[in-house]
Design an enzyme around this catalytic site. Structure first.
Site, PDB file in Angstrom:
ATOM      1  N   LYS A   1       0.813  -1.229   0.000  1.00  0.00           N
ATOM      2  CA  LYS A   1       0.000   0.000   0.000  1.00  0.00           C
ATOM      3  C   LYS A   1       0.844   1.276   0.000  1.00  0.00           C
ATOM      4  O   LYS A   1       0.483   2.259  -0.633  1.00  0.00           O
ATOM      5  CB  LYS A   1      -0.966   0.017   1.197  1.00  0.00           C
ATOM      6  CG  LYS A   1      -2.095  -1.006   1.066  1.00  0.00           C
ATOM      7  CD  LYS A   1      -3.061  -0.917   2.239  1.00  0.00           C
ATOM      8  CE  LYS A   1      -4.084  -2.046   2.168  1.00  0.00           C
ATOM      9  NZ  LYS A   1      -5.096  -1.945   3.245  1.00  0.00           N
TER      10      LYS A   1
ATOM     11  N   ASN B   1      -4.940   1.961  -1.553  1.00  0.00           N
ATOM     12  CA  ASN B   1      -5.457   0.609  -1.786  1.00  0.00           C
ATOM     13  C   ASN B   1      -6.237   0.495  -3.096  1.00  0.00           C
ATOM     14  O   ASN B   1      -6.697  -0.582  -3.450  1.00  0.00           O
ATOM     15  CB  ASN B   1      -6.322   0.131  -0.601  1.00  0.00           C
ATOM     16  CG  ASN B   1      -7.715   0.720  -0.633  1.00  0.00           C
ATOM     17  OD1 ASN B   1      -7.947   1.780  -1.218  1.00  0.00           O
ATOM     18  ND2 ASN B   1      -8.652   0.038   0.002  1.00  0.00           N
TER      19      ASN B   1
ATOM     20  N   ALA C   1      -1.493   1.039  16.159  1.00  0.00           N
ATOM     21  CA  ALA C   1      -1.036   2.238  15.450  1.00  0.00           C
ATOM     22  C   ALA C   1      -0.316   1.849  14.165  1.00  0.00           C
ATOM     23  O   ALA C   1       0.650   2.485  13.762  1.00  0.00           O
ATOM     24  CB  ALA C   1      -0.137   3.068  16.357  1.00  0.00           C
ATOM     25  N   GLY C   2      -0.793   0.800  13.520  1.00  0.00           N
ATOM     26  CA  GLY C   2      -0.172   0.330  12.278  1.00  0.00           C
ATOM     27  C   GLY C   2      -0.800   0.972  11.055  1.00  0.00           C
ATOM     28  O   GLY C   2      -1.462   2.010  11.141  1.00  0.00           O
TER      29      GLY C   2
ATOM     30  N   ALA D   1      -3.290   0.135   9.173  1.00  0.00           N
ATOM     31  CA  ALA D   1      -4.756   0.224   9.121  1.00  0.00           C
ATOM     32  C   ALA D   1      -5.242   1.477   9.856  1.00  0.00           C
ATOM     33  O   ALA D   1      -6.157   2.156   9.393  1.00  0.00           O
ATOM     34  CB  ALA D   1      -5.386  -1.028   9.727  1.00  0.00           C
TER      35      ALA D   1
ATOM     36  N   ASN E   1      -1.020   2.145  21.827  1.00  0.00           N
ATOM     37  CA  ASN E   1      -0.266   1.118  21.107  1.00  0.00           C
ATOM     38  C   ASN E   1       0.822   0.550  22.005  1.00  0.00           C
ATOM     39  O   ASN E   1       1.337   1.232  22.888  1.00  0.00           O
ATOM     40  CB  ASN E   1       0.368   1.729  19.845  1.00  0.00           C
ATOM     41  CG  ASN E   1       0.867   0.672  18.891  1.00  0.00           C
ATOM     42  OD1 ASN E   1       0.153  -0.298  18.620  1.00  0.00           O
ATOM     43  ND2 ASN E   1       2.081   0.824  18.384  1.00  0.00           N
TER      44      ASN E   1
ATOM     45  N   TYR F   1     -11.936 -10.312  11.152  1.00  0.00           N
ATOM     46  CA  TYR F   1     -13.195 -11.040  11.059  1.00  0.00           C
ATOM     47  C   TYR F   1     -12.896 -12.518  10.874  1.00  0.00           C
ATOM     48  O   TYR F   1     -11.778 -12.904  10.528  1.00  0.00           O
ATOM     49  CB  TYR F   1     -14.039 -10.525   9.874  1.00  0.00           C
ATOM     50  CG  TYR F   1     -13.307 -10.642   8.571  1.00  0.00           C
ATOM     51  CD1 TYR F   1     -12.540  -9.586   8.103  1.00  0.00           C
ATOM     52  CD2 TYR F   1     -13.341 -11.827   7.841  1.00  0.00           C
ATOM     53  CE1 TYR F   1     -11.819  -9.708   6.939  1.00  0.00           C
ATOM     54  CE2 TYR F   1     -12.628 -11.951   6.670  1.00  0.00           C
ATOM     55  CZ  TYR F   1     -11.872 -10.890   6.219  1.00  0.00           C
ATOM     56  OH  TYR F   1     -11.143 -11.014   5.069  1.00  0.00           O
TER      57      TYR F   1
ATOM     58  N   GLY G   1     -14.893  -7.057  11.470  1.00  0.00           N
ATOM     59  CA  GLY G   1     -14.492  -6.222  10.347  1.00  0.00           C
ATOM     60  C   GLY G   1     -14.956  -6.674   8.978  1.00  0.00           C
ATOM     61  O   GLY G   1     -14.511  -6.121   7.970  1.00  0.00           O
TER      62      GLY G   1
HETATM   63  P1  NDP Z   1       0.270  -3.577  11.165  1.00  0.00           P
HETATM   64  O1  NDP Z   1       1.144  -4.773  11.135  1.00  0.00           O
HETATM   65  O2  NDP Z   1       0.648  -2.346  10.417  1.00  0.00           O
HETATM   66  O3  NDP Z   1       0.039  -3.131  12.700  1.00  0.00           O
HETATM   67  C1  NDP Z   1      -0.245  -4.085  13.689  1.00  0.00           C
HETATM   68  C2  NDP Z   1      -0.602  -3.377  14.990  1.00  0.00           C
HETATM   69  O4  NDP Z   1      -0.976  -4.369  15.953  1.00  0.00           O
HETATM   70  C3  NDP Z   1       0.556  -2.597  15.599  1.00  0.00           C
HETATM   71  O5  NDP Z   1       0.032  -1.428  16.187  1.00  0.00           O
HETATM   72  C4  NDP Z   1       1.094  -3.568  16.661  1.00  0.00           C
HETATM   73  O6  NDP Z   1       1.720  -2.924  17.737  1.00  0.00           O
HETATM   74  C5  NDP Z   1      -0.187  -4.195  17.133  1.00  0.00           C
HETATM   75  N1  NDP Z   1      -0.008  -5.519  17.761  1.00  0.00           N
HETATM   76  C6  NDP Z   1       0.328  -6.687  17.151  1.00  0.00           C
HETATM   77  N2  NDP Z   1       0.363  -7.698  18.026  1.00  0.00           N
HETATM   78  C7  NDP Z   1       0.041  -7.169  19.238  1.00  0.00           C
HETATM   79  C8  NDP Z   1      -0.088  -7.707  20.555  1.00  0.00           C
HETATM   80  N3  NDP Z   1       0.111  -9.012  20.790  1.00  0.00           N
HETATM   81  N4  NDP Z   1      -0.449  -6.867  21.554  1.00  0.00           N
HETATM   82  C9  NDP Z   1      -0.668  -5.550  21.314  1.00  0.00           C
HETATM   83  N5  NDP Z   1      -0.549  -4.987  20.100  1.00  0.00           N
HETATM   84  C10 NDP Z   1      -0.200  -5.787  19.072  1.00  0.00           C
HETATM   85  O7  NDP Z   1      -1.167  -4.110  10.722  1.00  0.00           O
HETATM   86  P2  NDP Z   1      -2.348  -3.273  10.039  1.00  0.00           P
HETATM   87  O8  NDP Z   1      -2.467  -1.985  10.755  1.00  0.00           O
HETATM   88  O9  NDP Z   1      -2.179  -3.261   8.592  1.00  0.00           O
HETATM   89  O10 NDP Z   1      -3.630  -4.193  10.351  1.00  0.00           O
HETATM   90  C11 NDP Z   1      -4.150  -4.332  11.672  1.00  0.00           C
HETATM   91  C12 NDP Z   1      -5.312  -5.330  11.655  1.00  0.00           C
HETATM   92  O11 NDP Z   1      -6.425  -4.798  10.939  1.00  0.00           O
HETATM   93  C13 NDP Z   1      -4.936  -6.633  10.972  1.00  0.00           C
HETATM   94  O12 NDP Z   1      -5.396  -7.691  11.788  1.00  0.00           O
HETATM   95  C14 NDP Z   1      -5.694  -6.599   9.661  1.00  0.00           C
HETATM   96  O13 NDP Z   1      -6.084  -7.908   9.270  1.00  0.00           O
HETATM   97  C15 NDP Z   1      -6.907  -5.745  10.009  1.00  0.00           C
HETATM   98  N6  NDP Z   1      -7.464  -5.019   8.848  1.00  0.00           N
HETATM   99  C16 NDP Z   1      -8.770  -5.241   8.474  1.00  0.00           C
HETATM  100  C17 NDP Z   1      -9.351  -4.580   7.404  1.00  0.00           C
HETATM  101  C18 NDP Z   1     -10.771  -4.859   7.028  1.00  0.00           C
HETATM  102  O14 NDP Z   1     -11.196  -4.466   5.931  1.00  0.00           O
HETATM  103  N7  NDP Z   1     -11.560  -5.494   7.866  1.00  0.00           N
HETATM  104  C19 NDP Z   1      -8.569  -3.595   6.620  1.00  0.00           C
HETATM  105  C20 NDP Z   1      -7.213  -3.413   7.096  1.00  0.00           C
HETATM  106  C21 NDP Z   1      -6.704  -4.117   8.152  1.00  0.00           C
HETATM  107  P3  NDP Z   1       3.306  -2.503  17.653  1.00  0.00           P
HETATM  108  O15 NDP Z   1       3.351  -1.224  16.876  1.00  0.00           O
HETATM  109  O16 NDP Z   1       3.708  -2.344  19.063  1.00  0.00           O
HETATM  110  O17 NDP Z   1       4.011  -3.627  16.950  1.00  0.00           O
END
Ligand code: NDP
Length: 277
Positions: free
Chosen positions: A67, A88, A130-131, A133, A153, A219, A241
């Protein structure tokens, strides 16, 4: 043939539901198009996009991990894609230039507001994670004029940086999970990927009131651990989701075809096929 060609580029791509969703939209709206899921090698994204459009392709969706690269590649991007720093949806302008948009945030907002009937205006919103998405959904969420938006986060600095970056758009704060002590929220959105491993951040149940709504961006056939936590702590409403996924696809379809498919029947179709799998 004259069938218009669309695709989603990602890696991995096998799990993508986008072809099923767009085939359902096309049938419903009587549009002659094909939509394929394509696994693109990590070093081949830019040239694959070019050859897709050179070969007469009409539009692309882009998913993990491309993306940000799609954002870099596009000649022009919508405001919401610029804010997200991620694209996207790609399409060609009249003059042949490549346009980038991001429909993830509007998909989330539409699912919550139009499908679930949750108002965001004046609400206290909490986002976990804070990723990528989260970056994609902040601008459309803030447009709904919530009272406040808090991002927490695991890596607290990432939440603080997002809060600073989007600060001019509304009342937004960010930090680590310790920010949550003694606070209540009307809407909690789980945007961590922890759900995928059946995990969730440790949250105080006191976060929720009897009127709070909880939304997991993930989801599946079964409620996620976050959704179960929300139900146990007597949230007012809980959702996953799947609707966001279908709504972001509908917005892309609209950008390409200028027709808006009805999303309800497609959400139901996917829900049923998840339950049957
Ligand atoms: P990223 O990999 O960019 O970010 C992941 C985030 O999750 C980070 O903030 C990370 O924290 C946090 N995280 C991961 N594991 C843990 C844990 N065990 N405890 C606490 N925090 C955790 O992913 P995306 O932002 O791209 O996606 C996030 C979710 O959203 C995914 O599951 C994805 O499938 C879903 N999604 C769904 C969509 C939909 O249409 N329904 C669209 C887009 C995404 P840290 O920064 O500390 O690593």
């Amino acid at each position: 043939s004259n069938t218009d060609k669309y695709a989603v580029f990602g890696n991995p791509i096998k799990q993508s539901k986008s072809p099923v969703i767009h085939a359902a939209f096309a049938e419903q709206c009587e549009q002659d198009l094909q939509y394929r899921a394509v696994r693109v090698e990590l070093d081949a994204f830019e040239r694959s996009v070019k050859s897709f459009f050179d070969g007469g392709g009409c539009g692309l969706n882009v998913t993990v991990p491309f993306k940000q690269r799609a954002f870099e590649l596009a000649d022009k991007c919508s405001i919401r894609a610029q804010r997200a720093g991620a694209v996207n949806t790609l399409l060609l302008a009249e003059d042949g230039s490549l346009l980038g948009d991001n429909t993830d945030g509007v998909g989330l907002v539409r699912d919550m507001v139009a499908n679930l009937g949750w108002s965001l205006q004046g609400q206290r919103i909490l986002i976990l994670g804070a990723g990528g998405a989260v970056r994609g959904v902040l601008e459309p969420l803030l447009r709904e004029k919530p009272r406040s938006l808090t991002i927490v986060n695991r890596t607290a600095d990432k939440a603080r940086e997002l809060a600073t970056e989007f600060g001019e758009l509304g009342a937004i704060d960010g930090g680590g999970y310790e920010l949550l002590a003694d606070r209540e929220f009307d809407l909690v959105i789980n945007a961590t990927s922890a759900s995928l491993q059946g995990e969730m951040p440790d949250l105080p149940g006191s976060l929720l009131t009897a009127r709070s709504c909880c939304y997991d961006m993930v989801y599946g056939a079964e409620p996620t651990v976050f959704m179960r936590w929300a139900a146990l702590n007597t949230a007012w409403a809980v959702a996953d989701g799947l609707g966001m996924l279908v709504e972001q696809a509908a917005e892309s379809f609209y950008l390409w075809r200028k027709v808006r498919p009805a999303t309800g029947p497609v959400i139901n179709q996917l829900r049923n096929s998840l339950a049957a799998a």
